[in-house]
Scaffold this motif. Structure first.
Motif, PDB file in Angstrom:
ATOM      1  N   HIS A  85       0.781  -1.231   0.000  1.00 10.43           N
ATOM      2  CA  HIS A  85       0.000   0.000   0.000  1.00 10.43           C
ATOM      3  C   HIS A  85       0.817   1.288   0.000  1.00 10.43           C
ATOM      4  N   VAL A  86       2.051   1.238   0.495  1.00 10.71           N
ATOM      5  CA  VAL A  86       2.837   2.473   0.571  1.00 10.71           C
ATOM      6  C   VAL A  86       3.784   2.583  -0.617  1.00 10.71           C
ATOM      7  N   GLN A  87       4.087   3.813  -0.972  1.00  7.31           N
ATOM      8  CA  GLN A  87       5.014   4.083  -2.065  1.00  7.31           C
ATOM      9  C   GLN A  87       6.423   3.695  -1.603  1.00  7.31           C
ATOM     10  N   LEU A  88       7.068   2.823  -2.336  1.00  2.00           N
ATOM     11  CA  LEU A  88       8.369   2.280  -1.948  1.00  2.00           C
ATOM     12  C   LEU A  88       9.407   3.382  -1.763  1.00  2.00           C
ATOM     13  N   LYS A  89       9.454   4.345  -2.662  1.00  2.00           N
ATOM     14  CA  LYS A  89      10.439   5.428  -2.561  1.00  2.00           C
ATOM     15  C   LYS A  89      10.253   6.215  -1.268  1.00  2.00           C
ATOM     16  N   SER A  90       9.012   6.473  -0.917  1.00  2.00           N
ATOM     17  CA  SER A  90       8.706   7.212   0.302  1.00  2.00           C
ATOM     18  C   SER A  90       9.170   6.426   1.538  1.00  2.00           C
ATOM     19  N   LEU A  91       8.922   5.126   1.527  1.00  2.00           N
ATOM     20  CA  LEU A  91       9.345   4.278   2.643  1.00  2.00           C
ATOM     21  C   LEU A  91      10.865   4.195   2.710  1.00  2.00           C
ATOM     22  N   GLN A  92      11.516   4.034   1.577  1.00  2.00           N
ATOM     23  CA  GLN A  92      12.974   3.939   1.560  1.00  2.00           C
ATOM     24  C   GLN A  92      13.630   5.201   2.112  1.00  2.00           C
ATOM     25  N   GLU A  93      13.043   6.357   1.840  1.00  2.00           N
ATOM     26  CA  GLU A  93      13.567   7.611   2.385  1.00  2.00           C
ATOM     27  C   GLU A  93      13.459   7.615   3.913  1.00  2.00           C
ATOM     28  N   CYS A  94      12.349   7.113   4.437  1.00  2.00           N
ATOM     29  CA  CYS A  94      12.183   7.005   5.898  1.00  2.00           C
ATOM     30  C   CYS A  94      13.217   6.056   6.477  1.00  2.00           C
ATOM     31  N   GLU A  95      13.370   4.902   5.851  1.00  2.00           N
ATOM     32  CA  GLU A  95      14.317   3.903   6.339  1.00  2.00           C
ATOM     33  C   GLU A  95      15.729   4.473   6.373  1.00  2.00           C
ATOM     34  N   GLN A  96      16.105   5.197   5.326  1.00  3.12           N
ATOM     35  CA  GLN A  96      17.436   5.785   5.263  1.00  3.12           C
ATOM     36  C   GLN A  96      17.628   6.823   6.365  1.00  3.12           C
ATOM     37  N   GLN A  97      16.618   7.678   6.577  1.00  2.80           N
ATOM     38  CA  GLN A  97      16.718   8.706   7.606  1.00  2.80           C
ATOM     39  C   GLN A  97      16.792   8.100   9.009  1.00  2.80           C
ATOM     40  N   LEU A  98      16.218   6.916   9.180  1.00  2.00           N
ATOM     41  CA  LEU A  98      16.271   6.238  10.475  1.00  2.00           C
ATOM     42  C   LEU A  98      17.556   5.435  10.651  1.00  2.00           C
ATOM     43  N   GLY A  99      18.397   5.416   9.625  1.00  2.00           N
ATOM     44  CA  GLY A  99      19.692   4.767   9.727  1.00  2.00           C
ATOM     45  C   GLY A  99      19.720   3.293   9.382  1.00  2.00           C
ATOM     46  N   TYR A 100      18.657   2.797   8.756  1.00  2.00           N
ATOM     47  CA  TYR A 100      18.629   1.389   8.353  1.00  2.00           C
ATOM     48  C   TYR A 100      19.462   1.168   7.097  1.00  2.00           C
ATOM     49  N   ALA A 101      20.050  -0.006   7.011  1.00  2.00           N
ATOM     50  CA  ALA A 101      20.814  -0.389   5.825  1.00  2.00           C
ATOM     51  C   ALA A 101      19.856  -0.753   4.698  1.00  2.00           C
ATOM     52  N   ALA A 102      20.319  -0.592   3.466  1.00  2.00           N
ATOM     53  CA  ALA A 102      19.499  -0.946   2.307  1.00  2.00           C
ATOM     54  C   ALA A 102      19.502  -2.450   2.061  1.00  2.00           C
ATOM     55  N   HIS A 103      20.536  -3.139   2.542  1.00  2.00           N
ATOM     56  CA  HIS A 103      20.676  -4.581   2.326  1.00  2.00           C
ATOM     57  C   HIS A 103      21.234  -5.218   3.605  1.00  2.00           C
ATOM     58  N   PRO A 104      20.788  -6.431   3.940  1.00  2.00           N
ATOM     59  CA  PRO A 104      21.267  -7.090   5.168  1.00  2.00           C
ATOM     60  C   PRO A 104      22.787  -7.232   5.263  1.00  2.00           C
ATOM     61  N   LYS A 105      23.487  -7.320   4.136  1.00  2.00           N
ATOM     62  CA  LYS A 105      24.947  -7.415   4.161  1.00  2.00           C
ATOM     63  C   LYS A 105      25.595  -6.111   4.618  1.00  2.00           C
ATOM     64  N   GLN A 106      24.814  -5.022   4.586  1.00  2.00           N
ATOM     65  CA  GLN A 106      25.332  -3.707   4.979  1.00  2.00           C
ATOM     66  C   GLN A 106      24.996  -3.371   6.431  1.00  2.00           C
ATOM     67  N   GLY A 107      24.172  -4.184   7.082  1.00  4.59           N
ATOM     68  CA  GLY A 107      23.770  -3.910   8.460  1.00  4.59           C
ATOM     69  C   GLY A 107      22.295  -4.225   8.674  1.00  4.59           C
ATOM     70  N   LEU A 108      21.740  -3.671   9.720  1.00  2.00           N
ATOM     71  CA  LEU A 108      20.337  -3.923  10.069  1.00  2.00           C
ATOM     72  C   LEU A 108      19.392  -3.212   9.105  1.00  2.00           C
TER      73      LEU A 108
END
Length: 98
Positions: free
Chosen positions: A40-63
């Motif tokens: 239901h959510v726009q992936l780009k919008s969610l990815q921006e949130c994830e990045q701002q919260l400090g999450y890694a884009a891929h498990p090999k890069q971190g949490l």
């Protein structure tokens, strides 16, 4: 599609405890899976949130957010309109219809 609107920390004070506002949205929420949330959510919008919260884009890069079992996903209504949100560290991040 739903896009990021704001988190509860920056919520307008007058819309927190009013009928249909933030507290009602949280209290009336239904738990959903991450899979349902992603439908239901726009992936780009969610990815921006994830990045701002400090999450890694891929498990090999971190949490990643997907790998963080402390994050929960929800569906509710805000002033009668469907919204989706996730909760991370007791902060709600709300997505509204475009």
């Amino acid at each position: 599609m739903y896009v990021y609107y704001r988190c509860c920390v920056s919520w307008p004070e007058g819309d927190v405890h009013c009928k249909g506002g933030l507290c009602d949205m949280i209290n009336d929420a239904t738990d959903i899976s991450r899979r349902t949330f992603l439908k239901h959510v726009q992936l780009k919008s969610l990815q921006e949130c994830e990045q701002q919260l400090g999450y890694a884009a891929h498990p090999k890069q971190g949490l990643t957010m997907a790998g963080d079992y402390h994050v929960s996903y929800h569906r509710s209504k805000l002033h009668g309109e469907r919204v989706y949100f996730f909760k991370n560290s007791a902060i709600e991040y709300v997505f509204v219809a475009e």
